[in-house]
Scaffold this motif. Structure first.
Motif, short mmCIF file in Angstrom:
data_model
loop_
_atom_site.label_atom_id
_atom_site.label_comp_id
_atom_site.label_asym_id
_atom_site.label_seq_id
_atom_site.Cartn_x
_atom_site.Cartn_y
_atom_site.Cartn_z
N ARG A 1 0.83 -1.21 0.00
CA ARG A 1 0.00 0.00 0.00
C ARG A 1 0.86 1.27 0.00
O ARG A 1 0.45 2.29 -0.53
N SER B 1 0.68 4.00 -2.92
CA SER B 1 0.29 5.37 -2.62
C SER B 1 1.27 6.38 -3.20
O SER B 1 0.87 7.45 -3.69
N ASP C 1 -5.16 5.91 0.96
CA ASP C 1 -5.30 4.55 1.49
C ASP C 1 -4.93 4.44 2.97
O ASP C 1 -4.77 3.33 3.49
N ASP D 1 -5.59 6.63 -8.96
CA ASP D 1 -5.65 5.38 -8.20
C ASP D 1 -6.04 4.23 -9.11
O ASP D 1 -5.42 3.15 -9.11
#
Length: 402
Positions: A56, A60, A89, A192
């Motif tokens: 993550r 990001s 996130d 995203d």
């Protein structure tokens, strides 16, 4: 109100530094505990399985880079869209979307769980920067982080704010059109989509789960398009098949064929991902400019225009990760185990709180007014954990309760 206001007033910063409020927002996210924890949270393939693969955190950073470049091209403040990408996130729990679904079930009595609503909760309440206001980000940045500017309603899976976080939400959304995302949030949202659709494909190819050669089979192409129409796209399977056929015929896709992990193969794979990211982001900028004109765009001055073909391509790339990575043999058993870990961990913490909670959440438990509020505190605790921490906490607490 102006976009650089904060929910809790702060002393004036030294103007000699030349930093804008939005640059300060970006720094606050980068230095936050929640941002660091993203390094050990799953993107698609479980964090830690392969040094090549994304977490993550890396995702990001990539979203922020794509969003920033799009923001610059459109005339929006680059630090606002960059920070939105970095922060989007922060609310995701262990085990990716699978963990999100598990926590949504156990948190139903407290208003459910949604990663984007949790992100708002993290930046406006849970992070330790300004007491009672989390990172105390500016109005413009909070708005840019909000993918779903509405509350939970029956039958709605995606939402952007829990009931007890409404005060800050209503503050920064004052004057904004109901349920409409600002341009910066739309840019972050598309960045995203582009990042995870393309990069999840890259990770899947490198891990050996995605073999584009399989799509030479017409039946496999049709099955993929049926999956995509079911989960990701309003297009019909036949329309998606047409887009997929054209996409597979493009020379850029040749870099995905026969991947063996060698240095030349990795270079070809990186060329594919760069080309796909570049064109999916650039086409949205061009289409938006064609509608809105050449003036700088920000806030609610325009909407991001993403052509139908680009959305279909993006959905197909997501479908490749869904079909060959997330639904690969053995994945279902892993997902069931992950859900069991989080579900039983929540139950164990409810029985052991506040003693079993960490020093951030134990006082919040003691101050909670009812069972729903206490459940929310426990879910906040579990959502904050990394994947390895969730497994370790589960092993320790469940053992102690036996």
């Amino acid at each position: 109100m102006t976009g650089d206001e904060r929910f809790v007033a702060e002393p004036t910063k030294d103007p000699g530094t030349g930093r804008t409020p939005f640059q300060r927002d970006r720094a606050r996210v980068l230095h936050s505990a929640g941002f660091r924890r993203l390094a050990a949270k799953t993107q698609v393939i479980t964090a830690g399985e392969d040094d090549f693969l994304r977490t993550r955190l890396t995702h990001s950073l990539e979203v922020a880079q794509i969003a920033r470049e799009m923001g610059v091209a459109l005339g929006a403040d680059p630090d606002v869209v960059d920070t939105a990408g970095l922060a989007h996130d922060l609310g995701h729990p262990p085990f990716g979307h699978n963990g999100e679904d598990a926590l949504n079930e156990v948190a139903d009595a407290a208003g459910g769980f949604e990663g984007n609503a949790q992100t708002l909760r993290v930046v406006s309440r849970l992070e330790a920067k300004v007491p009672g206001a989390g990172l105390n980000l500016t109005r413009a940045t909070l708005d840019a982080v909000t993918k779903y500017p509405w509350e939970r309603t029956p039958g709605t899976r995606k939402f952007g704010v829990y009931t007890d976080d409404l005060p800050v939400f209503q503050w920064y959304r004052r004057g904004a059109p109901a349920s409409r995302k600002c341009l910066e949030a739309q840019v972050m949202d598309w960045a995203d989509d582009v990042a995870y659709s393309v990069h999840d494909l890259e990770d899947g190819v490198h891990a050996g789960h995605v073999k584009v050669e399989a799509l030479r089979d017409p039946d496999e192409r049709r099955a993929l398009c049926a999956d995509v129409a079911r989960w990701y796209s309003p297009e019909s399977p036949d329309d998606l098949l047409e887009v997929l056929t054209e996409l597979l015929a493009e020379p850029v896709v040749d870099g995905l064929i026969g991947y063996d992990g060698s240095h030349p193969a990795q270079a070809r794979l990186k060329q594919v991902t760069s080309a796909l990211v570049g064109r999916l982001s650039a086409v949205a900028v061009r289409a938006t400019r064609e509608v809105a004109g050449p003036e700088p765009l920000a806030g609610y001055a325009a909407d991001l225009v993403v052509p139908r073909r680009a959305r279909a391509e993006c959905a197909l790339l997501k479908g490749l990760a869904l079909r060959y990575v997330m639904n690969r043999p053995g994945a279902r058993e892993r997902y069931e185990w992950q859900r069991e870990v989080l579900t039983t961990l929540v139950d164990a913490l409810l029985r052991r709180a506040p003693d079993a909670l960490d020093p951030v959440f134990a006082p919040l438990w003691k101050a909670a007014s009812d069972d729903a509020a206490r459940l929310r505190v426990v879910v906040d605790q579990v959502a904050s954990l990394t994947d390895p921490a969730a497994v370790a906490w589960h092993a320790r607490l469940v053992k102690e309760l036996r």
